[in-house]
Write a protein that holds these residues in place. Structure first.
Motif, short mmCIF file in Angstrom:
data_model
loop_
_atom_site.label_atom_id
_atom_site.label_comp_id
_atom_site.label_asym_id
_atom_site.label_seq_id
_atom_site.Cartn_x
_atom_site.Cartn_y
_atom_site.Cartn_z
N LEU A 1 0.86 -1.18 0.00
CA LEU A 1 0.00 0.00 0.00
C LEU A 1 0.90 1.23 0.00
O LEU A 1 1.67 1.43 0.94
N ALA A 2 0.80 2.04 -1.04
CA ALA A 2 1.69 3.18 -1.19
C ALA A 2 0.90 4.46 -1.41
O ALA A 2 -0.17 4.45 -2.01
N GLY A 3 1.47 5.57 -0.90
CA GLY A 3 0.85 6.87 -1.11
C GLY A 3 0.19 7.44 0.13
O GLY A 3 -0.53 8.45 0.04
N LEU A 4 0.41 6.84 1.30
CA LEU A 4 -0.18 7.35 2.53
C LEU A 4 0.60 8.57 3.03
O LEU A 4 1.78 8.74 2.75
N ALA A 5 -0.08 9.40 3.81
CA ALA A 5 0.59 10.53 4.45
C ALA A 5 1.12 10.12 5.81
O ALA A 5 2.18 10.60 6.24
N GLU A 6 0.41 9.24 6.51
CA GLU A 6 0.83 8.74 7.81
C GLU A 6 0.67 7.23 7.82
O GLU A 6 -0.31 6.70 7.27
N VAL A 7 1.63 6.53 8.43
CA VAL A 7 1.56 5.08 8.56
C VAL A 7 1.70 4.72 10.03
O VAL A 7 2.59 5.22 10.71
N TYR A 8 0.81 3.86 10.50
CA TYR A 8 0.82 3.46 11.91
C TYR A 8 1.48 2.08 12.07
O TYR A 8 1.62 1.33 11.12
#
Length: 372
Positions: A303-310
């Motif tokens: 999954l690519a293109g997130l602003a924040e990753v938890y």
């Protein structure tokens, strides 16, 4: 929560054209109430994370329902205006006839200059015309009332929108904080950060990075790895949005990628679509923030293109766990009202890239996910 409840009431009380969105609004309000109850009752950090995740989802559903209701109301209002404008001459004639009948004294309406026979004939004609005039007047009154109700619905939405947008932002902030404090998820392995950094520095393609992920594992901790093989083809998408390009489809520049491009609203919540091990999280090449999940042995979901990753690399995430947030700035309430007043749906300026790999090769995500 209050915003979604007000939304549900407003749509239930709206004209028939907006009634079909009332059910969605009630569902959104119910989800908000459930999430709020979970949040109030939560004591452990994990419970709080789950409750906040549901709260964010409920706000997204409620705001989407509100957008849809306002869009439908705006379209119906314009349709009524077009119909009335097209019947301008007929309406003028109808109003003229009704006005003449209302001003004439009742006894004179029953008399005719030709005498009793003319009066009888005039009475028969009037008995045929009057119901038709009344029917047309009733239809005109109903259209005007519906247009007025639709206008009130749209004008009164500003407070509900502002409250919903503020509540959604508060829920996202609280979720980010709660996840940063979470430490109770099982770990599949511990990461070797040096090996991960070297791998990032030495690879220039997603293929090469995915193939070298095995060397970033420092130590295996458990043998209970997730296995979603039995759900193959039924897994939901990880974000609420619309698939723009499918597997192998070319973009405007003619570039093809072996994954899905999903358009989402700004700050949309991305969740783990199925229980999986978090194999990697962080910035990678030109893909922005990336999360790589392993839902089954030898299978990677990128999954690519997130602003924040938890999350922490190596964690075993349950299905539905919050993975991160998309970028962008949510629109202001007046911007949403402008969009819906023009009949447009919610804009989706952010895109999430989803790729599935089996072994060392990408496969059609449709073999694992159910985009519909």
């Amino acid at each position: 929560m209050k915003a979604a409840l007000v939304l549900a009431w407003a749509l239930i009380a709206a004209p028939a054209a907006a009634q079909d969105t009332a059910s969605a609004a009630r569902m959104a309000a119910a989800r908000l109430a459930e999430a709020s109850a979970q949040l109030d009752a939560a004591e452990a950090a994990r419970d709080r994370v789950a409750a906040l995740t549901e709260t964010v989802r409920a706000y997204e559903a409620g705001l989407a329902a509100l957008r849809d209701g306002l869009r439908r109301a705006a379209i119906r209002e314009r349709a009524i205006a077009v119909e009335l404008d097209a019947k301008r001459d007929e309406i003028a004639a109808l109003l003229g006839a009704l006005q003449s009948m209302s001003r004439a004294p009742a006894p004179l309406l029953l008399l005719h200059p030709a005498g009793p026979l003319g009066t009888a004939r005039a009475g028969l004609v009037a008995s045929e015309i009057t119901p038709a005039l009344q029917s047309q007047a009733a239809a005109l009154r109903a259209d005007l009332q519906e247009a007025a109700d639709l206008a009130i619905l749209q004008q009164g939405a500003i407070a509900t929108l502002e409250e919903g947008l503020a509540g959604a932002q508060s829920a996202r902030s609280a979720l980010s904080e709660a996840i940063s404090e979470r430490s109770d998820l099982p770990m599949r392995f511990t990461e070797n950060p040096v090996a991960t950094a070297l791998l990032i520095a030495s690879t220039d393609t997603l293929d090469a990075f995915a193939s070298g992920l095995a060397q970033t594992v420092d130590a295996e901790l458990t043998g209970s790895a997730p296995d979603a093989t039995d759900r193959k083809g039924e897994i939901p998408l990880p974000v609420q949005g619309q698939v723009l390009r499918g597997f192998g489809a070319a973009d405007a520049a003619g570039v093809t990628r072996p994954g899905l491009v999903i358009a989402t609203a700004p700050r949309s919540l991305v969740t783990a679509p199925v229980a999986a091990t978090l194999r990697f999280r962080g910035e990678l090449l030109d893909y922005g923030n990336v999360a790589i999940l392993e839902p089954a042995a030898g299978v990677l979901v990128i999954l690519a293109g997130l602003a924040e990753v938890y999350g922490r690399t190596g964690e075993i995430l349950p299905a539905g766990a919050a993975l991160g947030l998309m970028g962008g700035d949510p629109p202001e309430a007046h911007e949403i009202l402008t969009e819906t007043a023009q009949g447009g749906g919610a804009p989706r300026p952010e895109t999430l890239y989803l790729e599935v790999r089996e072994g060392d090769a990408p496969v059609d995500p449709g073999t694992w996910f159910a985009p519909g």
